[in-house]
Scaffold this active site. Structure first.
Site, PDB file in Angstrom:
ATOM      1  CD  GLU A  31      14.118   0.585   7.874  1.00 35.82           C
ATOM      2  OE1 GLU A  31      14.662   1.610   8.331  1.00 35.82           O
ATOM      3  OE2 GLU A  31      14.719  -0.478   7.716  1.00 35.82           O
ATOM      4  CD  GLU A  55      11.587  13.068  10.335  1.00 33.58           C
ATOM      5  OE1 GLU A  55      10.479  12.668  10.736  1.00 33.58           O
ATOM      6  OE2 GLU A  55      12.281  12.437   9.534  1.00 33.58           O
ATOM      7  CE  LYS A  94      -1.573   2.739   3.264  1.00 34.27           C
ATOM      8  NZ  LYS A  94      -1.739   4.039   2.607  1.00 34.27           N
ATOM      9  CB  CYS A 124      14.051   8.702   6.704  1.00 31.94           C
ATOM     10  SG  CYS A 124      14.985   7.568   5.668  1.00 31.94           S
TER      11      CYS A 124
HETATM   12  P1  NAD Z   1       3.054   8.536   7.735  1.00 34.65           P
HETATM   13  O1  NAD Z   1       3.462   7.756   8.916  1.00 34.65           O
HETATM   14  O2  NAD Z   1       2.067   9.615   7.896  1.00 34.65           O
HETATM   15  O3  NAD Z   1       2.468   7.586   6.588  1.00 34.65           O
HETATM   16  C1  NAD Z   1       3.194   6.494   6.072  1.00 34.65           C
HETATM   17  C2  NAD Z   1       2.235   5.454   5.535  1.00 34.65           C
HETATM   18  O4  NAD Z   1       1.469   4.926   6.617  1.00 34.65           O
HETATM   19  C3  NAD Z   1       1.216   5.971   4.528  1.00 34.65           C
HETATM   20  O5  NAD Z   1       1.053   4.998   3.512  1.00 34.65           O
HETATM   21  C4  NAD Z   1      -0.052   6.114   5.350  1.00 34.65           C
HETATM   22  O6  NAD Z   1      -1.237   6.019   4.592  1.00 34.65           O
HETATM   23  C5  NAD Z   1       0.084   4.930   6.285  1.00 34.65           C
HETATM   24  N1  NAD Z   1      -0.677   5.037   7.542  1.00 34.65           N
HETATM   25  C6  NAD Z   1      -1.132   6.143   8.169  1.00 34.65           C
HETATM   26  N2  NAD Z   1      -1.774   5.813   9.316  1.00 34.65           N
HETATM   27  C7  NAD Z   1      -1.691   4.470   9.435  1.00 34.65           C
HETATM   28  C8  NAD Z   1      -2.125   3.538  10.419  1.00 34.65           C
HETATM   29  N3  NAD Z   1      -2.768   3.920  11.517  1.00 34.65           N
HETATM   30  N4  NAD Z   1      -1.835   2.232  10.236  1.00 34.65           N
HETATM   31  C9  NAD Z   1      -1.146   1.823   9.153  1.00 34.65           C
HETATM   32  N5  NAD Z   1      -0.728   2.655   8.167  1.00 34.65           N
HETATM   33  C10 NAD Z   1      -0.988   3.970   8.311  1.00 34.65           C
HETATM   34  O7  NAD Z   1       4.426   9.088   7.125  1.00 34.65           O
HETATM   35  P2  NAD Z   1       4.624  10.088   5.902  1.00 34.65           P
HETATM   36  O8  NAD Z   1       4.262  11.468   6.361  1.00 34.65           O
HETATM   37  O9  NAD Z   1       3.968   9.503   4.706  1.00 34.65           O
HETATM   38  O10 NAD Z   1       6.209   9.980   5.678  1.00 34.65           O
HETATM   39  C11 NAD Z   1       7.145  10.798   6.304  1.00 34.65           C
HETATM   40  C12 NAD Z   1       7.842  10.050   7.421  1.00 34.65           C
HETATM   41  O11 NAD Z   1       8.420   8.847   6.944  1.00 34.65           O
HETATM   42  C13 NAD Z   1       8.992  10.844   8.004  1.00 34.65           C
HETATM   43  O12 NAD Z   1       8.950  10.780   9.405  1.00 34.65           O
HETATM   44  C14 NAD Z   1      10.220  10.119   7.485  1.00 34.65           C
HETATM   45  O13 NAD Z   1      11.376  10.296   8.257  1.00 34.65           O
HETATM   46  C15 NAD Z   1       9.753   8.714   7.442  1.00 34.65           C
HETATM   47  N6  NAD Z   1      10.585   7.901   6.553  1.00 34.65           N
HETATM   48  C16 NAD Z   1      11.416   6.957   7.100  1.00 34.65           C
HETATM   49  C17 NAD Z   1      12.258   6.202   6.290  1.00 34.65           C
HETATM   50  C18 NAD Z   1      13.212   5.162   6.845  1.00 34.65           C
HETATM   51  O14 NAD Z   1      13.679   4.331   6.085  1.00 34.65           O
HETATM   52  N7  NAD Z   1      13.512   5.173   8.135  1.00 34.65           N
HETATM   53  C19 NAD Z   1      12.228   6.405   4.904  1.00 34.65           C
HETATM   54  C20 NAD Z   1      11.378   7.358   4.386  1.00 34.65           C
HETATM   55  C21 NAD Z   1      10.544   8.105   5.223  1.00 34.65           C
END
Ligand code: NAD
Length: 486
Positions: free
Chosen positions: A243, A374, A170, A277
């Site tokens: 992650e 962040e 997803k 990230c």
């Molecule tokens: P987010 O957590 O808002 O969303 C990520 C995904 O989770 C989306 O597909 C979203 O629809 C889904 N989601 C939202 N609520 C959920 C729930 N309750 N249960 C399951 N899935 C759910 O993150 P974002 O704003 O899309 O991305 C930015 C964040 O991602 C930043 O904090 C960044 O640092 C992190 N990130 C981490 C890595 C890594 O490898 N460590 C890589 C890229 C991004």
């Protein structure tokens, strides 16, 4: 608006949904396509298909799976211009950077397939023979964010399938289309049900993490959502790889060649408009080189062309979505209220879309939101230090622990300092980037588990110890009472 031909991939077929949502081009702020919004029933059918397909897929050899994944990669490469174009439209990044993202994803896919997970011999002696085997888990539920959708989706597909699992993937509702296109291309290369891609909002993610038919969640996203994922996965004791976010510190020592390293440092902070990230998000600079480095970074920032991804000469795109754009502007406003100096940028560009000028903030320290949280956008706090041990302590004084770096003309000195950073990856004179053969992941609240490398692949498996002990002879059987009377 471009009409949507985008479909989910469920059991090897394309499917639309009754519901849909708009996908916005962050370079214009306007919708450009429509994405189907998967129902709970569609998720259930995707999971059922993945479970059915697992029975046969798990029995295939790694060589067969490698060959299937390679032919899939070839097909993706043949359509890479189309995928990169769509990526720029939905994510905003400059087209050349979208092509880079694809190329890195392909290189990681190829590299992962060169790793072999062989059974490990634990014992072969007078006590017997014990082997550790790596078996697939079943159905992987993979959930990705919006910053590098292709670079995250492809390794999740590769690691799941190569180790014998099937997948339900997803993407983020902000950037769903490239992942749907990848799913469409996958239909030609894998048996039905092996790769399923469903698009939808946060609810769909939550349904996945609680779904009894999913065995493992591979999640990339924010810390707050990661905690929800872990809590929800507990109901069925799913395996989880998380992650999550980072607030990476880079420590710049007093002996660096400022002019030579400034461009590297700049792009490690502002690449992908700071939406990485493991971007540098706290730059600790020794007081001896502080002013010179600030000047050099500002000089670069002032030359960088920020704009829509297809404009000539653009090096930096917009922030990906309105929510994040408003959050970054709010952090800049909060910084303005501190005694900090905004050296450049500090505001949105006067044009449609979610553009913020690269913003560098000096004379700022811990205890401010910009340093402690962040930001995930094009804004960088530059923090002064005079004592290296103090800088290490301050760098480590964070609930995040994704990665970090030390910059110096003396690699041995830098290495000694870097290995004291409480992070998953510590670099020297470098920052940002995943490599297929190096396990990547966070410490503390930046995550659990690793992806990439042999360790990453192992996180997609269950270990099984197969033991053939050499047992001592059994003592003579004691006759059960009464047996002699019969
Ligand atoms: P987010 O957590 O808002 O969303 C990520 C995904 O989770 C989306 O597909 C979203 O629809 C889904 N989601 C939202 N609520 C959920 C729930 N309750 N249960 C399951 N899935 C759910 O993150 P974002 O704003 O899309 O991305 C930015 C964040 O991602 C930043 O904090 C960044 O640092 C992190 N990130 C981490 C890595 C890594 O490898 N460590 C890589 C890229 C991004």
């Amino acid at each position: 608006m471009q009409q949507s031909g985008y479909t989910h991939t469920i059991d090897g077929r394309g499917e639309s949904s009754d519901a849909s949502f708009d996908v916005i081009n962050p370079g214009t702020g306007a919708p450009f396509a429509v994405c189907p919004d998967a129902s709970q029933d569609q998720l259930d059918r995707a999971v059922e298909a993945a479970r059915r397909a697992f029975t046969a897929w798990r029995e295939t050899t790694p060589a067969h799976r490698r060959e299937r994944l390679r032919s899939f990669a070839q097909a993706l490469k043949a359509r890479s211009k189309e995928i990169a174009t769509l990526l720029t439209r939905e994510q905003g990044k400059p087209f050349a950077r979208a092509q880079d993202e694809l190329n890195r994803a392909f290189a990681n896919l190829e590299g992962l397939l060169a790793i072999e997970l062989k059974p490990e011999l634990l014992r072969d002696n007078e006590r017997g023979h014990v082997e550790l085997q790596y078996h697939p888990l079943g159905v992987v539920g993979a959930i990705t964010p919006w910053n590098v959708p292709v670079l995250l989706a492809l390794p999740k597909i590769t690691q799941s399938l190569y180790t014998g699992n099937t997948i339900v993937l997803k993407p983020s509702p902000y950037t769903p289309l490239t992942t749907l296109l990848i799913g469409e291309i996958a239909r030609e290369h894998f048996p039905p049900g092996v790769v399923n891609v469903v698009a939808g909002g946060n609810d769909l993610g939550a349904w996945m993490t609680g779904h009894p038919g999913i065995d493992k969640i591979s999640f990339t996203g924010s810390v707050a959502t990661g905690k929800r994922v872990m809590a929800s996965a507990a109901s069925t004791l799913k395996r989880v790889t998380l992650e999550l976010g980072g607030n990476d510190a880079a420590i710049v020592l007093d002996d660096i060649d400022v002019k030579a390293l400034a461009p590297r440092l700049f792009w490690a902070c502002f690449g992908n408009s700071g939406q990485i990230c493991m971007a540098i998000k706290r730059l600790y600079v020794h007081e001896k080189v502080y002013d010179a480095l600030c000047d050099a970074l500002v000089e670069i920032a002032n030359k960088v062309k920020v704009g829509e991804g297809f404009e000539e000469g653009v090096l930096m795109g917009p922030v990906q979505n309105r929510m994040q754009y408003e959050r970054v502007l709010e952090l800049i406003d909060d910084t303005r209220r501190q005694n900090a100096r905004i050296l450049c940028g500090g505001e949105a560009l006067a044009r449609p879309g979610y553009f913020i000028a690269p913003t560098i903030v000096a004379d700022i320290a811990e205890g401010t939101r910009l340093v402690d949280e962040e930001p995930f956008g094009p804004v960088l706090p530059v923090i002064r230090f005079s004592d290296v041990d103090d800088a290490v302590r301050r760098a480590n004084d964070s609930r995040f622990g994704l990665s970090g770096s030390v910059w110096s003309a003396d690699p041995a000195r830098a290495r000694e300092i870097a290995q004291r950073l409480e992070v998953g990856t510590a670099w020297i004179n470098h920052h940002v980037g995943v490599e297929y053969d190096v396990p990547f992941g966070g410490t503390k609240e930046s995550g659990i588990g690793r992806e990439y490398g042999a360790q990453g692949l192992k996180h997609y498996t269950e270990i099984r110890a197969v033991s053939v002990p050499v047992l001592p002879p059994m003592p003579p059987m004691v006759q059960p009472a009464g047996a002699a009377k019969r």
